[in-house]
Design a protein around this motif. Structure first.
Motif, PDB file in Angstrom:
ATOM      1  N   SER A 349       0.755  -1.139  -0.041  1.00 17.03           N
ATOM      2  CA  SER A 349      -0.034  -0.001   0.041  1.00 17.03           C
ATOM      3  C   SER A 349       0.847   1.106   0.097  1.00 17.03           C
ATOM      4  CB  SER A 349      -1.083   0.029   1.238  1.00 17.03           C
ATOM      5  OG  SER A 349      -1.373   1.270   1.585  1.00 17.03           O
ATOM      6  N   VAL A 350       0.533   2.285  -0.813  1.00 19.77           N
ATOM      7  CA  VAL A 350       1.168   3.644  -1.057  1.00 19.77           C
ATOM      8  C   VAL A 350       0.053   4.481  -0.616  1.00 19.77           C
ATOM      9  CG1 VAL A 350       2.202   5.264  -2.461  1.00 19.77           C
ATOM     10  CG2 VAL A 350       2.892   2.677  -2.669  1.00 19.77           C
ATOM     11  N   GLU A 351       0.048   5.417   0.116  1.00 22.38           N
ATOM     12  CA  GLU A 351      -0.836   6.273   0.583  1.00 22.38           C
ATOM     13  C   GLU A 351      -0.308   7.770   0.475  1.00 22.38           C
ATOM     14  OE1 GLU A 351      -2.563   5.618   4.511  1.00 22.38           O
ATOM     15  OE2 GLU A 351      -3.840   7.342   4.217  1.00 22.38           O
ATOM     16  N   VAL A 352      -1.079   8.481  -0.269  1.00 21.50           N
ATOM     17  CA  VAL A 352      -0.657  10.131  -0.356  1.00 21.50           C
ATOM     18  C   VAL A 352      -1.443  10.810   0.562  1.00 21.50           C
ATOM     19  CG1 VAL A 352      -0.669  12.072  -1.880  1.00 21.50           C
ATOM     20  CG2 VAL A 352      -0.395   9.720  -3.048  1.00 21.50           C
ATOM     21  N   ARG A 353      -0.932  11.534   1.567  1.00 24.80           N
ATOM     22  CA  ARG A 353      -1.029  11.976   2.765  1.00 24.80           C
ATOM     23  C   ARG A 353      -0.644  13.569   3.060  1.00 24.80           C
ATOM     24  NH1 ARG A 353      -1.626   8.527   7.272  1.00 24.80           N
ATOM     25  NH2 ARG A 353      -0.696  10.117   8.510  1.00 24.80           N
ATOM     26  N   ASP A 354      -1.658  14.067   4.028  1.00 27.50           N
ATOM     27  CA  ASP A 354      -1.155  15.620   4.107  1.00 27.50           C
ATOM     28  C   ASP A 354      -0.194  15.827   5.331  1.00 27.50           C
ATOM     29  OD1 ASP A 354      -2.971  17.016   2.499  1.00 27.50           O
ATOM     30  OD2 ASP A 354      -4.703  16.513   3.479  1.00 27.50           O
ATOM     31  N   ARG A 355       0.080  14.468   6.103  1.00 19.11           N
ATOM     32  CA  ARG A 355       0.770  14.728   7.206  1.00 19.11           C
ATOM     33  C   ARG A 355       1.643  13.569   7.345  1.00 19.11           C
ATOM     34  NH1 ARG A 355      -2.191  18.387  10.190  1.00 19.11           N
ATOM     35  NH2 ARG A 355      -4.244  18.134   9.529  1.00 19.11           N
ATOM     36  N   ALA A 356       2.895  13.967   7.986  1.00 17.81           N
ATOM     37  CA  ALA A 356       3.769  12.432   8.458  1.00 17.81           C
ATOM     38  C   ALA A 356       2.948  11.763   9.230  1.00 17.81           C
ATOM     39  CB  ALA A 356       4.834  13.301   9.001  1.00 17.81           C
ATOM     40  N   ASP A 357       3.506  10.522   9.886  1.00 17.08           N
ATOM     41  CA  ASP A 357       2.844   9.641  10.630  1.00 17.08           C
ATOM     42  C   ASP A 357       3.783   9.304  11.925  1.00 17.08           C
ATOM     43  OD1 ASP A 357       1.600   7.380  11.687  1.00 17.08           O
ATOM     44  OD2 ASP A 357       2.161   6.043   9.737  1.00 17.08           O
ATOM     45  N   PRO A 358       3.601   9.937  12.862  1.00 18.75           N
ATOM     46  CA  PRO A 358       4.588   9.528  14.134  1.00 18.75           C
ATOM     47  C   PRO A 358       4.445   8.205  14.671  1.00 18.75           C
ATOM     48  CG  PRO A 358       2.999  11.617  14.419  1.00 18.75           C
ATOM     49  CD  PRO A 358       2.648  11.140  13.105  1.00 18.75           C
ATOM     50  N   ALA A 359       3.205   7.704  14.436  1.00 17.86           N
ATOM     51  CA  ALA A 359       2.860   6.360  15.098  1.00 17.86           C
ATOM     52  C   ALA A 359       3.880   5.363  14.201  1.00 17.86           C
ATOM     53  CB  ALA A 359       1.427   5.956  14.754  1.00 17.86           C
ATOM     54  N   GLN A 360       4.348   5.810  13.188  1.00 19.13           N
ATOM     55  CA  GLN A 360       5.224   4.787  12.313  1.00 19.13           C
ATOM     56  C   GLN A 360       6.423   4.233  13.223  1.00 19.13           C
ATOM     57  OE1 GLN A 360       6.121   6.904   9.010  1.00 19.13           O
ATOM     58  NE2 GLN A 360       7.842   8.387  10.121  1.00 19.13           N
ATOM     59  N   TRP A 361       6.831   5.284  14.321  1.00 18.36           N
ATOM     60  CA  TRP A 361       7.949   4.815  15.133  1.00 18.36           C
ATOM     61  C   TRP A 361       7.663   3.675  16.118  1.00 18.36           C
ATOM     62  CZ3 TRP A 361      12.842   6.385  14.892  1.00 18.36           C
ATOM     63  CH2 TRP A 361      13.223   7.383  14.113  1.00 18.36           C
ATOM     64  N   VAL A 362       6.450   3.781  16.528  1.00 16.74           N
ATOM     65  CA  VAL A 362       6.139   2.522  17.408  1.00 16.74           C
ATOM     66  C   VAL A 362       5.800   1.456  16.459  1.00 16.74           C
ATOM     67  CG1 VAL A 362       4.297   1.891  19.008  1.00 16.74           C
ATOM     68  CG2 VAL A 362       4.977   4.349  18.875  1.00 16.74           C
ATOM     69  N   VAL A 363       5.118   1.605  15.584  1.00 19.35           N
ATOM     70  CA  VAL A 363       4.891   0.496  14.626  1.00 19.35           C
ATOM     71  C   VAL A 363       6.106  -0.275  14.324  1.00 19.35           C
ATOM     72  CG1 VAL A 363       3.569  -0.263  12.500  1.00 19.35           C
ATOM     73  CG2 VAL A 363       2.721   1.399  14.005  1.00 19.35           C
ATOM     74  N   THR A 364       7.162   0.440  13.944  1.00 19.42           N
ATOM     75  CA  THR A 364       8.254  -0.213  13.322  1.00 19.42           C
ATOM     76  C   THR A 364       8.902  -1.172  14.476  1.00 19.42           C
ATOM     77  OG1 THR A 364       9.612   1.604  13.671  1.00 19.42           O
ATOM     78  CG2 THR A 364       8.952   1.221  11.422  1.00 19.42           C
ATOM     79  N   LEU A 365       8.771  -0.805  15.813  1.00 18.45           N
ATOM     80  CA  LEU A 365       9.369  -1.395  16.856  1.00 18.45           C
ATOM     81  C   LEU A 365       8.367  -2.674  17.125  1.00 18.45           C
ATOM     82  CD1 LEU A 365      10.248   1.566  19.277  1.00 18.45           C
ATOM     83  CD2 LEU A 365      11.893   0.084  17.809  1.00 18.45           C
ATOM     84  N   VAL A 366       7.033  -2.474  17.174  1.00 13.13           N
ATOM     85  CA  VAL A 366       6.050  -3.794  17.752  1.00 13.13           C
ATOM     86  C   VAL A 366       5.757  -4.560  16.575  1.00 13.13           C
ATOM     87  CG1 VAL A 366       5.328  -2.337  19.729  1.00 13.13           C
ATOM     88  CG2 VAL A 366       4.093  -2.301  17.466  1.00 13.13           C
ATOM     89  N   SER A 367       5.817  -4.159  15.149  1.00 15.42           N
ATOM     90  CA  SER A 367       5.157  -5.035  13.856  1.00 15.42           C
ATOM     91  C   SER A 367       5.904  -6.452  14.115  1.00 15.42           C
ATOM     92  CB  SER A 367       5.680  -4.404  12.719  1.00 15.42           C
ATOM     93  OG  SER A 367       5.292  -5.066  11.691  1.00 15.42           O
ATOM     94  N   GLY A 368       5.146  -7.511  13.916  1.00 14.90           N
ATOM     95  CA  GLY A 368       5.793  -8.694  14.079  1.00 14.90           C
ATOM     96  C   GLY A 368       5.439  -9.356  15.360  1.00 14.90           C
ATOM     97  N   PHE A 369       5.043  -8.612  16.430  1.00 11.69           N
ATOM     98  CA  PHE A 369       4.852  -9.119  17.657  1.00 11.69           C
ATOM     99  C   PHE A 369       3.275  -9.605  17.630  1.00 11.69           C
ATOM    100  CE2 PHE A 369       8.493  -6.992  18.936  1.00 11.69           C
ATOM    101  CZ  PHE A 369       9.492  -8.050  19.734  1.00 11.69           C
ATOM    102  N   ASP A 370       2.809 -10.524  17.967  1.00 10.84           N
ATOM    103  CA  ASP A 370       1.462 -10.771  17.996  1.00 10.84           C
ATOM    104  C   ASP A 370       0.692 -10.751  19.324  1.00 10.84           C
ATOM    105  OD1 ASP A 370       1.513 -11.480  15.069  1.00 10.84           O
ATOM    106  OD2 ASP A 370       2.346 -13.476  15.807  1.00 10.84           O
TER     107      ASP A 370
END
Ligand SMILES: Nc1nc2c(c(=O)[nH]1)N[C@H]1C(S)=C(S)[C@@H](COP(=O)(O)O)O[C@H]1N2
Ligand SMILES: [Mo]
Length: 370
Positions: A349-370
């Motif tokens: 998925s590629v999404e064109v947005r108005d803002r950056a996405d601060p939550a990405q910091w958290v997601v990169t750390l927890v992605s893959g933990f179920d």
């Protein structure tokens, strides 16, 4: 060298700078080392090299300042071990470890410790140091006084800095070849044969291209859903002439780019795929939307400023080989100048947005933990 003369050497050295100045150097050194350490996670282009220089110089200056400080305070160990002393001891142990692991990485003495590269180990130890240091400061902080502000002391401080810079240069010369980020070269120009790394725990099953689509959404006039026949011709994306659902061409683009992982290796390749700018044109993206977010089938994601995103590549191939699963098949982001963890793999998925996405910091750390 005689133990005796070593002792006098250390004790002379420890009184060369007045005690409070040694403490000030330690404080400044830790602040600089910690802030540049954190900043280095995002530093990927040659213009960011100063971040690593400052970090290294702070490191060697800290080695000297810590030795001076320990020579002065070690007698406290024979007193009662109240909690301030215990914190100081813990701080000393962690600080010595942080300096040793940093130096060991620079000199190429320790490349790997169990599952960690020497650099990752250094980062963890460094992070652990911060809270202990804050507690220690809280319990023992004294401000420097007027009498410390002499011309003589200013000269000594400058000499300390210069000596630190020289010593740091020396460690770089003595150690193995490294990029300015501290990374060593691994498997460049050799297709998929470079390390497979996940930032923390992301580890999806192989993506079945038959069930996969790439969607381009957000601030676009024409949402795109591209299936594998459009994006993944055998030679890469179909050349100009093949059509998306909206009837626009998706051309093949190539770029040479260097992936530099914060765990301490880099690899340079020719990548082939679709230029993000071409996709956004095909989707009629709103020119006023300033960010583009790239999301993996796992949810792992990163966003780039619009202009930079348009120059980035969604790669299907590396050095003429189809990307392997580990490297992000069917599609991965190639973001020149960005650190490896921002090169999102397994993109759908590629999404064109108005803002950056601060939550990405958290997601990169927890992605893959179920
Ligand atoms: N979806 C996803 N993409 C990811 C990661 C991840 O964990 N999940 N790890 C990143 C990190 S830390 C690096 S260094 C590169 C490594 O790419 P490679 O495995 O192809 O060498 O991918 C990045 N892309
Ligand atoms: Mo990484």
């Amino acid at each position: 060298m005689h133990v005796q003369s070593l002792r006098t050497g250390v004790s002379r050295f420890s009184t060369w700078l007045p005690a409070r100045l040694v403490d000030a150097v330690l404080l400044a050194g830790v602040v600089v080392a910690a802030s540049t350490g954190f900043a280095s996670i995002l530093a990927g282009t040659a213009s960011d090299a100063w971040v690593f220089w400052l970090h290294g110089i702070a490191g060697v200056v800290l080695v000297g300042a810590l030795a001076a400080k320990l020579a002065r305070v070690r007698h406290r160990l024979s007193g009662s071990w109240n909690w301030t002393v215990r914190i100081s001891v813990a701080l000393t142990v962690v600080a010595v470890l942080a300096l040793a692991t940093g130096l060991a990485w620079t000199l190429g003495v320790v490349e790997q410790v169990g599952p960690f590269t020497g650099l990752v180990l250094h980062a963890y130890v460094g992070i652990a140091l911060v809270p202990i240091f804050l507690v220690h400061l809280y319990s023992r902080f004294r401000t420097p006084t007027k009498q410390d502000a002499s011309r003589r002391n200013a000269l000594k401080l400058s000499a300390t800095l210069v000596a630190g810079a020289v010593a740091w240069r020396l460690t770089r010369v003595l150690g193995p070849a490294r990029r300015f980020t501290g990374s060593t070269e691994r498997g460049s120009d050799d297709g998929n044969r470079f390390p497979v790394t996940s930032w923390v725990a992301d580890d999806p099953d192989p993506v079945d291209a038959a069930d996969w689509t790439l969607s381009v959404t957000g601030r676009v006039d024409e949402r795109l859903d591209l299936d594998e026949s459009v994006v993944l011709g055998d030679e890469g994306p179909r050349p100009s002439g093949s059509r998306t659902t909206s009837g626009d061409a998706v051309a093949t683009s190539e770029q040479r780019a260097l992936l530099d992982c914060t765990s301490g290796w880099y690899s340079e390749h020719d990548w082939r795929g679709v230029q993000v700018g071409d996709l956004l044109d095909a989707a009629d993206a709103d020119p006023d939307a300033d960010w583009v977010r790239f999301t993996s089938v796992t949810g792992y994601r990163w966003s780039l400023p619009r202009e930079e995103a348009e120059r980035a590549l969604l790669a299907t191939h590396v050095d003429d080989a189809r990307l392997s699963h580990g490297h992000g098949y069917p599609l991965r982001l190639v973001a020149p100048g960005r650190r490896g963890f921002q090169w999102v793999k397994w993109i759908d998925s590629v999404e064109v947005r108005d803002r950056a996405d601060p939550a990405q910091w958290v997601v990169t750390l927890v992605s893959g933990f179920d």
